[in-house]
Structure formats: structure tokens, C-alpha cells
Design an enzyme around this catalytic site. Structure first.
Site, PDB file in Angstrom:
ATOM      1  N   ASN A  39      -7.600  -2.503  -6.731  1.00  6.91           N
ATOM      2  CA  ASN A  39      -7.617  -3.873  -6.766  1.00  6.91           C
ATOM      3  C   ASN A  39      -7.461  -4.632  -8.181  1.00  6.91           C
ATOM      4  OD1 ASN A  39      -7.923  -3.627  -4.092  1.00  6.91           O
ATOM      5  ND2 ASN A  39     -10.291  -3.195  -4.463  1.00  6.91           N
ATOM      6  N   LYS A  47       1.423  -1.358  -0.072  1.00  5.31           N
ATOM      7  CA  LYS A  47      -0.173   0.240  -0.341  1.00  5.31           C
ATOM      8  C   LYS A  47       0.980   1.361   0.179  1.00  5.31           C
ATOM      9  CE  LYS A  47      -3.369  -2.634  -0.460  1.00  5.31           C
ATOM     10  NZ  LYS A  47      -3.866  -3.763  -1.053  1.00  5.31           N
ATOM     11  N   LYS A  77      -1.419   3.131   9.117  1.00  3.96           N
ATOM     12  CA  LYS A  77      -1.687   1.875   8.459  1.00  3.96           C
ATOM     13  C   LYS A  77      -0.464   0.482   7.849  1.00  3.96           C
ATOM     14  CE  LYS A  77      -5.357   4.632   5.869  1.00  3.96           C
ATOM     15  NZ  LYS A  77      -5.884   4.788   4.176  1.00  3.96           N
ATOM     16  N   ARG A  93      -8.238  -6.977  -9.570  1.00  2.00           N
ATOM     17  CA  ARG A  93      -9.049  -7.992 -10.192  1.00  2.00           C
ATOM     18  C   ARG A  93     -10.272  -7.522 -10.370  1.00  2.00           C
ATOM     19  NH1 ARG A  93      -9.315  -7.289  -4.120  1.00  2.00           N
ATOM     20  NH2 ARG A  93     -11.871  -7.018  -4.270  1.00  2.00           N
TER      21      ARG A  93
HETATM   22  C1  MV4 Z   1      -8.751   5.276   5.672  1.00  9.44           C
HETATM   23  C2  MV4 Z   1      -9.891   5.803   6.628  1.00  9.44           C
HETATM   24  C3  MV4 Z   1      -9.544   7.283   7.785  1.00  9.44           C
HETATM   25  N1  MV4 Z   1      -8.982   8.284   6.983  1.00  9.44           N
HETATM   26  N2  MV4 Z   1      -7.677   6.290   5.890  1.00  9.44           N
HETATM   27  C4  MV4 Z   1     -10.295   1.125   5.769  1.00  9.44           C
HETATM   28  C5  MV4 Z   1      -9.986   0.001   5.149  1.00  9.44           C
HETATM   29  C6  MV4 Z   1      -8.364   0.275   4.786  1.00  9.44           C
HETATM   30  N3  MV4 Z   1      -7.657  -0.424   3.130  1.00  9.44           N
HETATM   31  C7  MV4 Z   1      -9.071   1.641   4.702  1.00  9.44           C
HETATM   32  N4  MV4 Z   1      -9.750   2.538   5.141  1.00  9.44           N
HETATM   33  C8  MV4 Z   1      -9.814   3.251   5.546  1.00  9.44           C
HETATM   34  N5  MV4 Z   1      -8.499   4.491   5.694  1.00  9.44           N
HETATM   35  C9  MV4 Z   1      -8.131   7.890   6.642  1.00  9.44           C
HETATM   36  N6  MV4 Z   1      -6.617   8.652   5.827  1.00  9.44           N
HETATM   37  C10 MV4 Z   1     -11.235   4.953   7.239  1.00  9.44           C
HETATM   38  C11 MV4 Z   1     -11.054   4.099   6.503  1.00  9.44           C
HETATM   39  C12 MV4 Z   1     -12.391   3.018   6.674  1.00  9.44           C
HETATM   40  C13 MV4 Z   1     -12.679   2.540   5.871  1.00  9.44           C
HETATM   41  C14 MV4 Z   1     -12.176   2.857   4.353  1.00  9.44           C
HETATM   42  C15 MV4 Z   1     -13.325   2.630   3.878  1.00  9.44           C
HETATM   43  C16 MV4 Z   1     -14.448   1.563   3.700  1.00  9.44           C
HETATM   44  C17 MV4 Z   1     -14.995   1.410   4.911  1.00  9.44           C
HETATM   45  C18 MV4 Z   1     -13.989   1.731   6.335  1.00  9.44           C
HETATM   46  C19 MV4 Z   1     -14.339   1.745   7.738  1.00  9.44           C
HETATM   47  C20 MV4 Z   1     -13.655   1.939   8.461  1.00  9.44           C
HETATM   48  C21 MV4 Z   1     -11.994   3.266   7.778  1.00  9.44           C
END
Ligand code: MV4
Length: 450
Positions: free
Chosen positions: A290, A116, A158, A292
Site C-alpha cells: 500500500n 498485483k 487472483k 499510502r
Molecule cells: C490469499 C489467501 C490465501 N492464500 N492468497 C484477501 C485479499 C487479497 N488482497 C488477498 N487475500 C488473500 N490472499 C493466498 N495465496 C487469503 C486471502 C484472504 C485474506 C487475506 C488477508 C486478510 C483477510 C483475508 C480474508 C480472506 C482471504
């Protein structure tokens, strides 16, 4: 064009790929575990090869068995579907080495987008908007503190190997940073064998809106508009729709353009999805790509009248795309029907389907592999059907979904049908006023026994 495609998957997506192959005059090979001997993909394919016992790591993830199945049946391509080996760089490479076309991304592309932090720096290079934060991997806690201060709280840590929320932490104040840093790294190390971390500004109450793209082997890409996937629970999507109720023509053009830029910059080949976070001011930020076909691809197919699996096969065979972008002409909603009990914390509910009546009629599409008498094995994903309704307007699509859910009868197991039926009456869903936080406050109403 390919003469014979092996489908390295099971369930509804295996069936979905077989259907398009049939329409294209391409022979199909199904592979199956002993738990799936009675499955429809086995029956509908021209040939079927058993690849092992029920556990995925001994069957649907067992690369040597799948390659052997392709070789003995003379398949010239493999379609991996979603999940399983669909984003496995090693498998993509092994297919290449065996002269079998992998209908998916190249090993290099999977590696690049699977990491990522690396995906993000690539997108910054490409000029795609990304969330402000660290430039790549954070080496030490001191650096972590410094970047958090510069970025401004709240921030998000992250895992670079992450996805699906693993190894991710929101931090609201300096005092909580140390704990988050330690625990996120531990979690990531345990889950992925890697604890590389990067940091972003926390986007509060974001929407998850993704853009479907297709790229060809000539470096050209196009987009097929968005899907709103904000209704999720523990990083599992429950329902998706297109167009997004939050979308404007201006935002769609800007996000579409960014997604095409992303795909063309990396010379992306095949069908892919560029995921964005969208904040309340309609700023959008690259999140992940993604490489896919996705579960929710049918809603895009419905609103632009386009077969995405056919397009994947065409592009893999070296045929150029038309180059134009596609915009929704209808409204489409997908409800994922899972063998889970929504009244009991969505606990899995495998077992035998004793009675089945499936909905139909105008504007109703049901992608499923189940039938009356079918036993859902406990070994795999709990999704058993995708109910998709399509109409001229969002209101009509919701109305049609209610009608279709009411017609849908599954007995013998618990399903998420009652959840979706309640969702379709939820004011914040009906108004389109929902974000990724929506499910945190959703509670099922009590069951009414007839
Ligand atoms: C975030 C975010 C808020 N701010 N990044 C969740 C999965 C991961 N791949 C990235 N995610 C998120 N990244 C920043 N800078 C909130 C989430 C997130 C989220 C994103 C998409 C769909 C559902 C979610 C549920 C919780 C948190």
C-alpha cells in the site's frame, strides 16, 4: 519546508493531518463537500474550500476541483489521506504537472504496485518471499489448468487489478477450476475493466501481518515493525494490534528486513505498508504493498512514539530518514468504531448523533471527527472513530480497551462498540489465537437491554 498543505480528504484523517501540520507550523487548507460543511476538518483548517455536492465522484474524487482549490489558496503540497485519491496515479501525476507536491507515491510507483501481478514479479526480483504459483499473468484456461496442477491444489486465482477480495477464488479440486476461472474473470472485468489473472498456492488460515515502512528521496528505507490485521470481515478490518500476538523476534527481523528490501528495491519514497500472509509455520509471503498512510497507522505511532504524518511530510520535503528500524516498546490496539449495526449484519446506520460521551484517561487515544449533534452523512465510509488503547502488555491494553468501550456512549445511531466489547471477551481473541478466518465463526451474543 511546505508553507501550506491542502488536505484532499474528510473525516478523522483530515483532522489527523491538520493536527500535525499545526504542530509543524504549516498552514492548512480543508476541502469539503456540501454534506461536510459542518465537519470539524473545515473548522480546524486555516482555510476551507467547498469542492462540490455530496457524492464522492463529484467532490473528494473530483481532481479538477481539488487542483483548483490548491491553486486559489496557493497550497504547495497536497496530502491525500487514505482512500479517495491517495493511490490514484493520475492524480499524483496531475499534482506533479501543477508543481504541487503530492504527499504520497509517484505515479509510476502507484501504477507498479497497483497491478498485483506486476507488484509480485517486482518483489520476486527484489528477493522478497512470495507465494508459489504462476509467473505473472495466465493467458488461457489450458495454462491455468497446467499451473494449478504444478502448484498443487488448493490454489487461489487472483485478479491482477484486484484487492479487497474482488475477483479472487479459492479452488480445492480440478473440477471446480473452470467455473472459478470464468467467474473470477467476469467479476474482475466488471469491477476493474480488466480480467488479468494470476495464481497462487492457497495459504490456509493465514494471518494478515503488515510491516510499516518509510523510504526517503535518497533511496534509504527503514521499517517500523508490524501490525496484525487478521480480524477482518468481508475484507474490512475491524481491529488491529501491534505487536502481533503471533510475532517472534526472529520473524519480526526477517519480515522487517524483507519489507525494507522491497522498499529500497523500488526506491520507495514516503510511508508505505508491505502486507504479508503468514502461515501457521511462520512462513511469510508478500501479498500487496500500500502506497499510502493507512487507517491503522496510530497503533504504530503509539508503540514506537513516532508521528507518521510528520515523517511523510518531512520525507516529501526532501529530508532524509534516520535509517534505523523501530521496534515496539508497548502494546497498542485499535478498534474501528463504525456507524453500523453489529446485531444486524453490520448494516450501515447513518444519522444524527444525539448524545456523545467519549472515553479518555491514561493510554486512551480517540481519533474522530464526530461531536454531539453531528449528522453522519450516508455518502461516505461508515467509520466514525478509532479508539486506540496503549499499555505495557497486551493484557493491559485489552483491559483498558474494555474500560474505554464501556465509557463510550453514542446515541442516535447504531455503532460497532458492542461488537468490540464482546470481542475483547472472546477466548480466541484474548489468547491471540486468531487468523483471517476468525470472523467467519464469530456470532454476536444477544443484546441485553438495561
Ligand atoms: C490469499 C489467501 C490465501 N492464500 N492468497 C484477501 C485479499 C487479497 N488482497 C488477498 N487475500 C488473500 N490472499 C493466498 N495465496 C487469503 C486471502 C484472504 C485474506 C487475506 C488477508 C486478510 C483477510 C483475508 C480474508 C480472506 C482471504
Amino acid at each position: 519546508m511546505f508553507k501550506k498543505i491542502l488536505i484532499a480528504n474528510r473525516g478523522e484523517i483530515a483532522l489527523r493531518v491538520i493536527r500535525t501540520c499545526k504542530e509543524m507550523g504549516i498552514k492548512t487548507v480543508a476541502v469539503y463537500s456540501t454534506a461536510d460543511a459542518e465537519s470539524l476538518h473545515v473548522r480546524f483548517a486555516d482555510e476551507a474550500v467547498c469542492i462540490g455536492p455530496p457524492p464522492s465522484n463529484l467532490s473528494y474524487l473530483k481532481m479538477s476541483n481539488i487542483i483548483a482549490a490548491a491553486e486559489i489558496t496557493n497550497a504547495d503540497a497536497i496530502h491525500p489521506g487514505y482512500g479517495f485519491l491517495s493511490e490514484n496515479a493520475k492524480f499524483s501525476k496531475i499534482c506533479q504537472e501543477h508543481g504541487i507536491k503530492f504527499i504520497g507515491a509517484s505515479p509510476e510507483m502507484i501504477d507498479r504496485m497497483g497491478d498485483k501481478a506486476n507488484a509480485k514479479s517486482t518483489m520476486i526480483e527484489a528477493g522478497v518471499p512470495c507465494v508459489p504459483g504462476s509467473e505473472g499473468i495466465i493467458e488461457t484456461f489450458e495454462e491455468c489448468e497446467k499451473i494449478a496442477k504444478e502448484t498443487g491444489y488448493p490454489v487461489m486465482l487472483k485478479a491482477s487489478a484486484g484487492g479487497g477480495g474482488k475477483g479472487m477464488r479459492a479452488i480445492w479440486k480440478k473440477e471446480d477450476l473452470k467455473n472459478a476461472w470464468e467467474s473470477a474473470r467476469q467479476e474482475s472485468k466488471a469491477a476493474f475493466g480488466n480480467d488479468d489473472m494470476y495464481m497462487e498456492k492457497l495459504i490456509e488460515e493465514p494471518r494478515h501481518i503488515e510491516i510499516q515502512v518509510v523510504g526517503d528521496s535518497f533511496g534509504k528505507a527503514c521499517h517500523l515493525s508490524e501490525r496484525d490485521c487478521s480480524v477482518q470481515r468481508r475484507h474490512q478490518k475491524l481491529t488491529e494490534e501491534t505487536p502481533s500476538p503471533f510475532m517472534t523476534d526472529e520473524l519480526r527481523n526477517a519480515m522487517g528486513e524483507a519489507a525494507v528490501k522491497a522498499a529500497e528495491y523500488i526506491k520507495y519514497e514516503g510511508a508505505g505498508t508491505v502486507e504479508f500472509l503468514v502461515d501457521k509455520h511462520r512462513n511469510f509471503f508478500f501479498m500487496e504493498m500500500n502506497t499510502r498512510i493507512q487507517v491503522e497507522h496510530p497503533i504504530t505511532e503509539q508503540v514506537i512514539d513516532f508521528d507518521l504524518i510528520r515523517e511523510q511530510i518531512m520525507v516529501a520535503a526532501g529530508i532524509p530518514i534516520s535509517g534505523k528500524n523501530y521496534f515496539p516498546m508497548m502494546h497498542s490496539i485499535e478498534c474501528r468504531i463504525n456507524a453500523e449495526d453489529p446485531y444486524n449484519d453490520f448494516r450501515p446506520s447513518p444519522g444524527k448523533i444525539t448524545t456523545l460521551h467519549t472515553p479518555g484517561g491514561h493510554g486512551v487515544r480517540l481519533d474522530t471527527h464526530v461531536y454531539a449533534g453531528y449528522t453522519i452523512p450516508p455518502n461516505y465510509d461508515s467509520m466514525i472513530a478509532k479508539l486506540i488503547t496503549t499499555a505495557q502488555t497486551r493484557e493491559e491494553a485489552i483491559n483498558k480497551m474494555k474500560r474505554a468501550l464501556d465509557e463510550f456512549v453514542i446515541e442516535g445511531i447504531k455503532t460497532t462498540i458492542p461488537f468490540h466489547r464482546q470481542l475483547m471477551d472472546e477466548p480466541d481473541y484474548v489468547s491471540g489465537n486468531y487468523t483471517t478466518k476468525f470472523m467467519e465463526s464469530f456470532v454476536m451474543k444477544d443484546k441485553v437491554e438495561e
